[in-house]
Design an enzyme around this catalytic site. Structure first.
Site, PDB file in Angstrom:
ATOM      1  N   TRP A  52      36.824  30.195  28.252  1.00 49.75           N
ATOM      2  CA  TRP A  52      37.118  29.297  29.367  1.00 49.75           C
ATOM      3  C   TRP A  52      35.893  28.436  29.639  1.00 49.75           C
ATOM      4  CZ3 TRP A  52      36.314  30.512  35.082  1.00 49.75           C
ATOM      5  CH2 TRP A  52      36.892  29.515  35.877  1.00 49.75           C
ATOM      6  N   ASP A 110      36.610  39.750  32.302  1.00 47.00           N
ATOM      7  CA  ASP A 110      37.237  38.756  33.164  1.00 47.00           C
ATOM      8  C   ASP A 110      38.745  38.997  33.115  1.00 47.00           C
ATOM      9  OD1 ASP A 110      38.074  36.603  34.621  1.00 47.00           O
ATOM     10  OD2 ASP A 110      37.094  35.082  33.392  1.00 47.00           O
ATOM     11  N   LYS A 168      46.716  33.588  39.745  1.00 49.26           N
ATOM     12  CA  LYS A 168      47.870  33.475  38.856  1.00 49.26           C
ATOM     13  C   LYS A 168      48.949  34.495  39.187  1.00 49.26           C
ATOM     14  CE  LYS A 168      44.522  31.188  36.685  1.00 49.26           C
ATOM     15  NZ  LYS A 168      43.117  31.147  37.140  1.00 49.26           N
TER      16      LYS A 168
END
Length: 393
Positions: free
Chosen positions: A130, A211, A246
């Protein structure tokens, strides 16, 4: 003083968002921005979230601070969501969780915390990873090293190259791993590969940092946490950054958490006190509303069941779209990797020139890297996208 500053180029994702908004074509399709979308093309508020907010508004009596650690009920609920309801780590007092302003806040506070642990800290990140991992971690002064992760030809995990590279890490180095739904590739480690990585981390004395931004959107809440839980059960220390953006759809509420796992309860108390001091010197207190929503949902059997039904539906929809997209693209080549990958993102493996052609001729937007948000598709737009990709190939 300010006149010496020069303007910086806009972030590519934010620039793409603006370009998409400015496009007047009514049939334009956004596959670039990393948010979940339903069949209507909108990012909905989950029904469980709506109901939790209604209850909060009816019963909330104060807007006072929650403290640097955030809400204790939220922190405990997140720990159990990540590590499991029967976790020995939680039972033995070996973990602490603090609420943070989104997953970004968790990542940055982890980086600042690591700087307290030793003067020189090296963190290994996957290639690709990311994009915001690099400024969030490097901006705190951590040295960044990269390990190969995605084979650009097969668009699958290059696991041998990953292990070979991490053999060059030194004791005390940090290894950043994606818990599930790897962003930006969608290529996840198998459980067996998690076991192999765990053995390497143990043997070399590395610190794992996971993560976990998409738990529940890969194969399910429990399945997506299996690798992380195995790793946590075998190592004395680790860090976990998690996000509720999310899986609860709380993007703008900026709700995240950072977990510390330590060798024993006494070490964990000391480490947590240092982390809270870091937080106090940065943003002092986290925002409360999003965490209160999550705590309300996870603390009520009915709301939790409703949330899990909605989350499972989102997960199943993404899996359906992956298989349908791979099948629709089959005449243009072998895109079966899309069906094997998990989460919202995949690389198509097409050139920036072809990406621009899709944007200019068909109004189909994605990043120049060809990363697409599979959740941005639906059964109506998918055939058009597949036909356009056939055309540029």
């Amino acid at each position: 003083m300010f006149e010496a500053l020069k303007p910086l180029p806009q972030d590519p994702i934010l620039q793409l968002m603006q370009t998409f908004r400015d496009d007047p074509r009514p049939d334009k399709i956004d596959l670039g921005i990393g948010v979940y979308k339903d069949d209507a093309g909108s990012t909905p508020i989950m029904a469980a979230v709506h109901e939790a907010e209604r209850r909060l508004l009816a019963g909330e009596t104060t807007k006072s601070y929650v403290g640097p650690a955030g809400a204790a009920g939220f922190n405990e609920a997140v720990a159990r969501l990540i590590l499991g309801e029967q976790s020995d780590i939680i039972r033995d007092g070996r973990c602490s969780v603090v609420q943070t302003p989104g997953g970004c806040g968790a990542l940055r506070m982890a980086a600042e915390f690591l700087r307290l642990c030793q003067d020189q800290v090296t963190v290994w990140v996957s290639t690709p990873t990311w994009a915001n991992h690099l400024p969030l971690l490097g901006g705190a002064g951590l040295a960044i090293r990269e390990y190969p992760y995605l084979n650009r030809e097969s668009l699958q995990v290059d696991f041998e190259a990953m292990l070979e590279s991490l053999e060059g890490a030194n004791a005390g180095d940090v290894v950043l791993l994606h818990g599930c739904c790897h962003n930006p590739s969608g290529a996840d480690l198998t459980f067996e590969q998690w076991q192999d990585v765990t053995r390497l981390i143990q043997r070399k004395g590395l610190l794992p940092f996971v993560d976990m931004a998409y738990q529940g959107l890969g194969e399910g809440l429990e399945e997506d946490a299996a690798g992380l839980r195995h790793l946590a059960s075998e190592v004395p220390e680790m860090l976990v950054a998690s996000s509720c953006s999310k899986n609860f759809g709380l993007y703008r509420e900026r709700t995240g958490a950072l977990m510390l796992v330590s060798a024993n309860e006494a070490i964990n108390r000391a480490a947590a006190s240092q982390l809270l001091s870091v937080i106090r010197s940065h943003y002092s207190m986290p925002p409360a509303h999003g965490a209160a929503i999550v705590e309300t949902i996870l603390g009520n059997d009915g709301l939790r069941e409703l949330w899990q039904e909605e989350l499972n539906g989102m997960c199943e929809r993404i899996l359906h779209l992956r298989h349908a997209f791979a099948e629709a693209l089959a005449p243009a080549g072998d895109f079966s990797f899309i069906a094997r990958q998990r989460g919202m993102f995949s690389f198509l493996g097409i050139s920036p020139k072809q990406v621009h052609q899709l944007r200019e001729e068909h109004g189909i937007y994605m990043l120049d890297s060809s990363r697409v948000n599979v959740a941005g598709l639906n059964d109506r737009t998918l055939p058009k996208v597949a036909e356009a990709i056939h055309g540029v190939l």
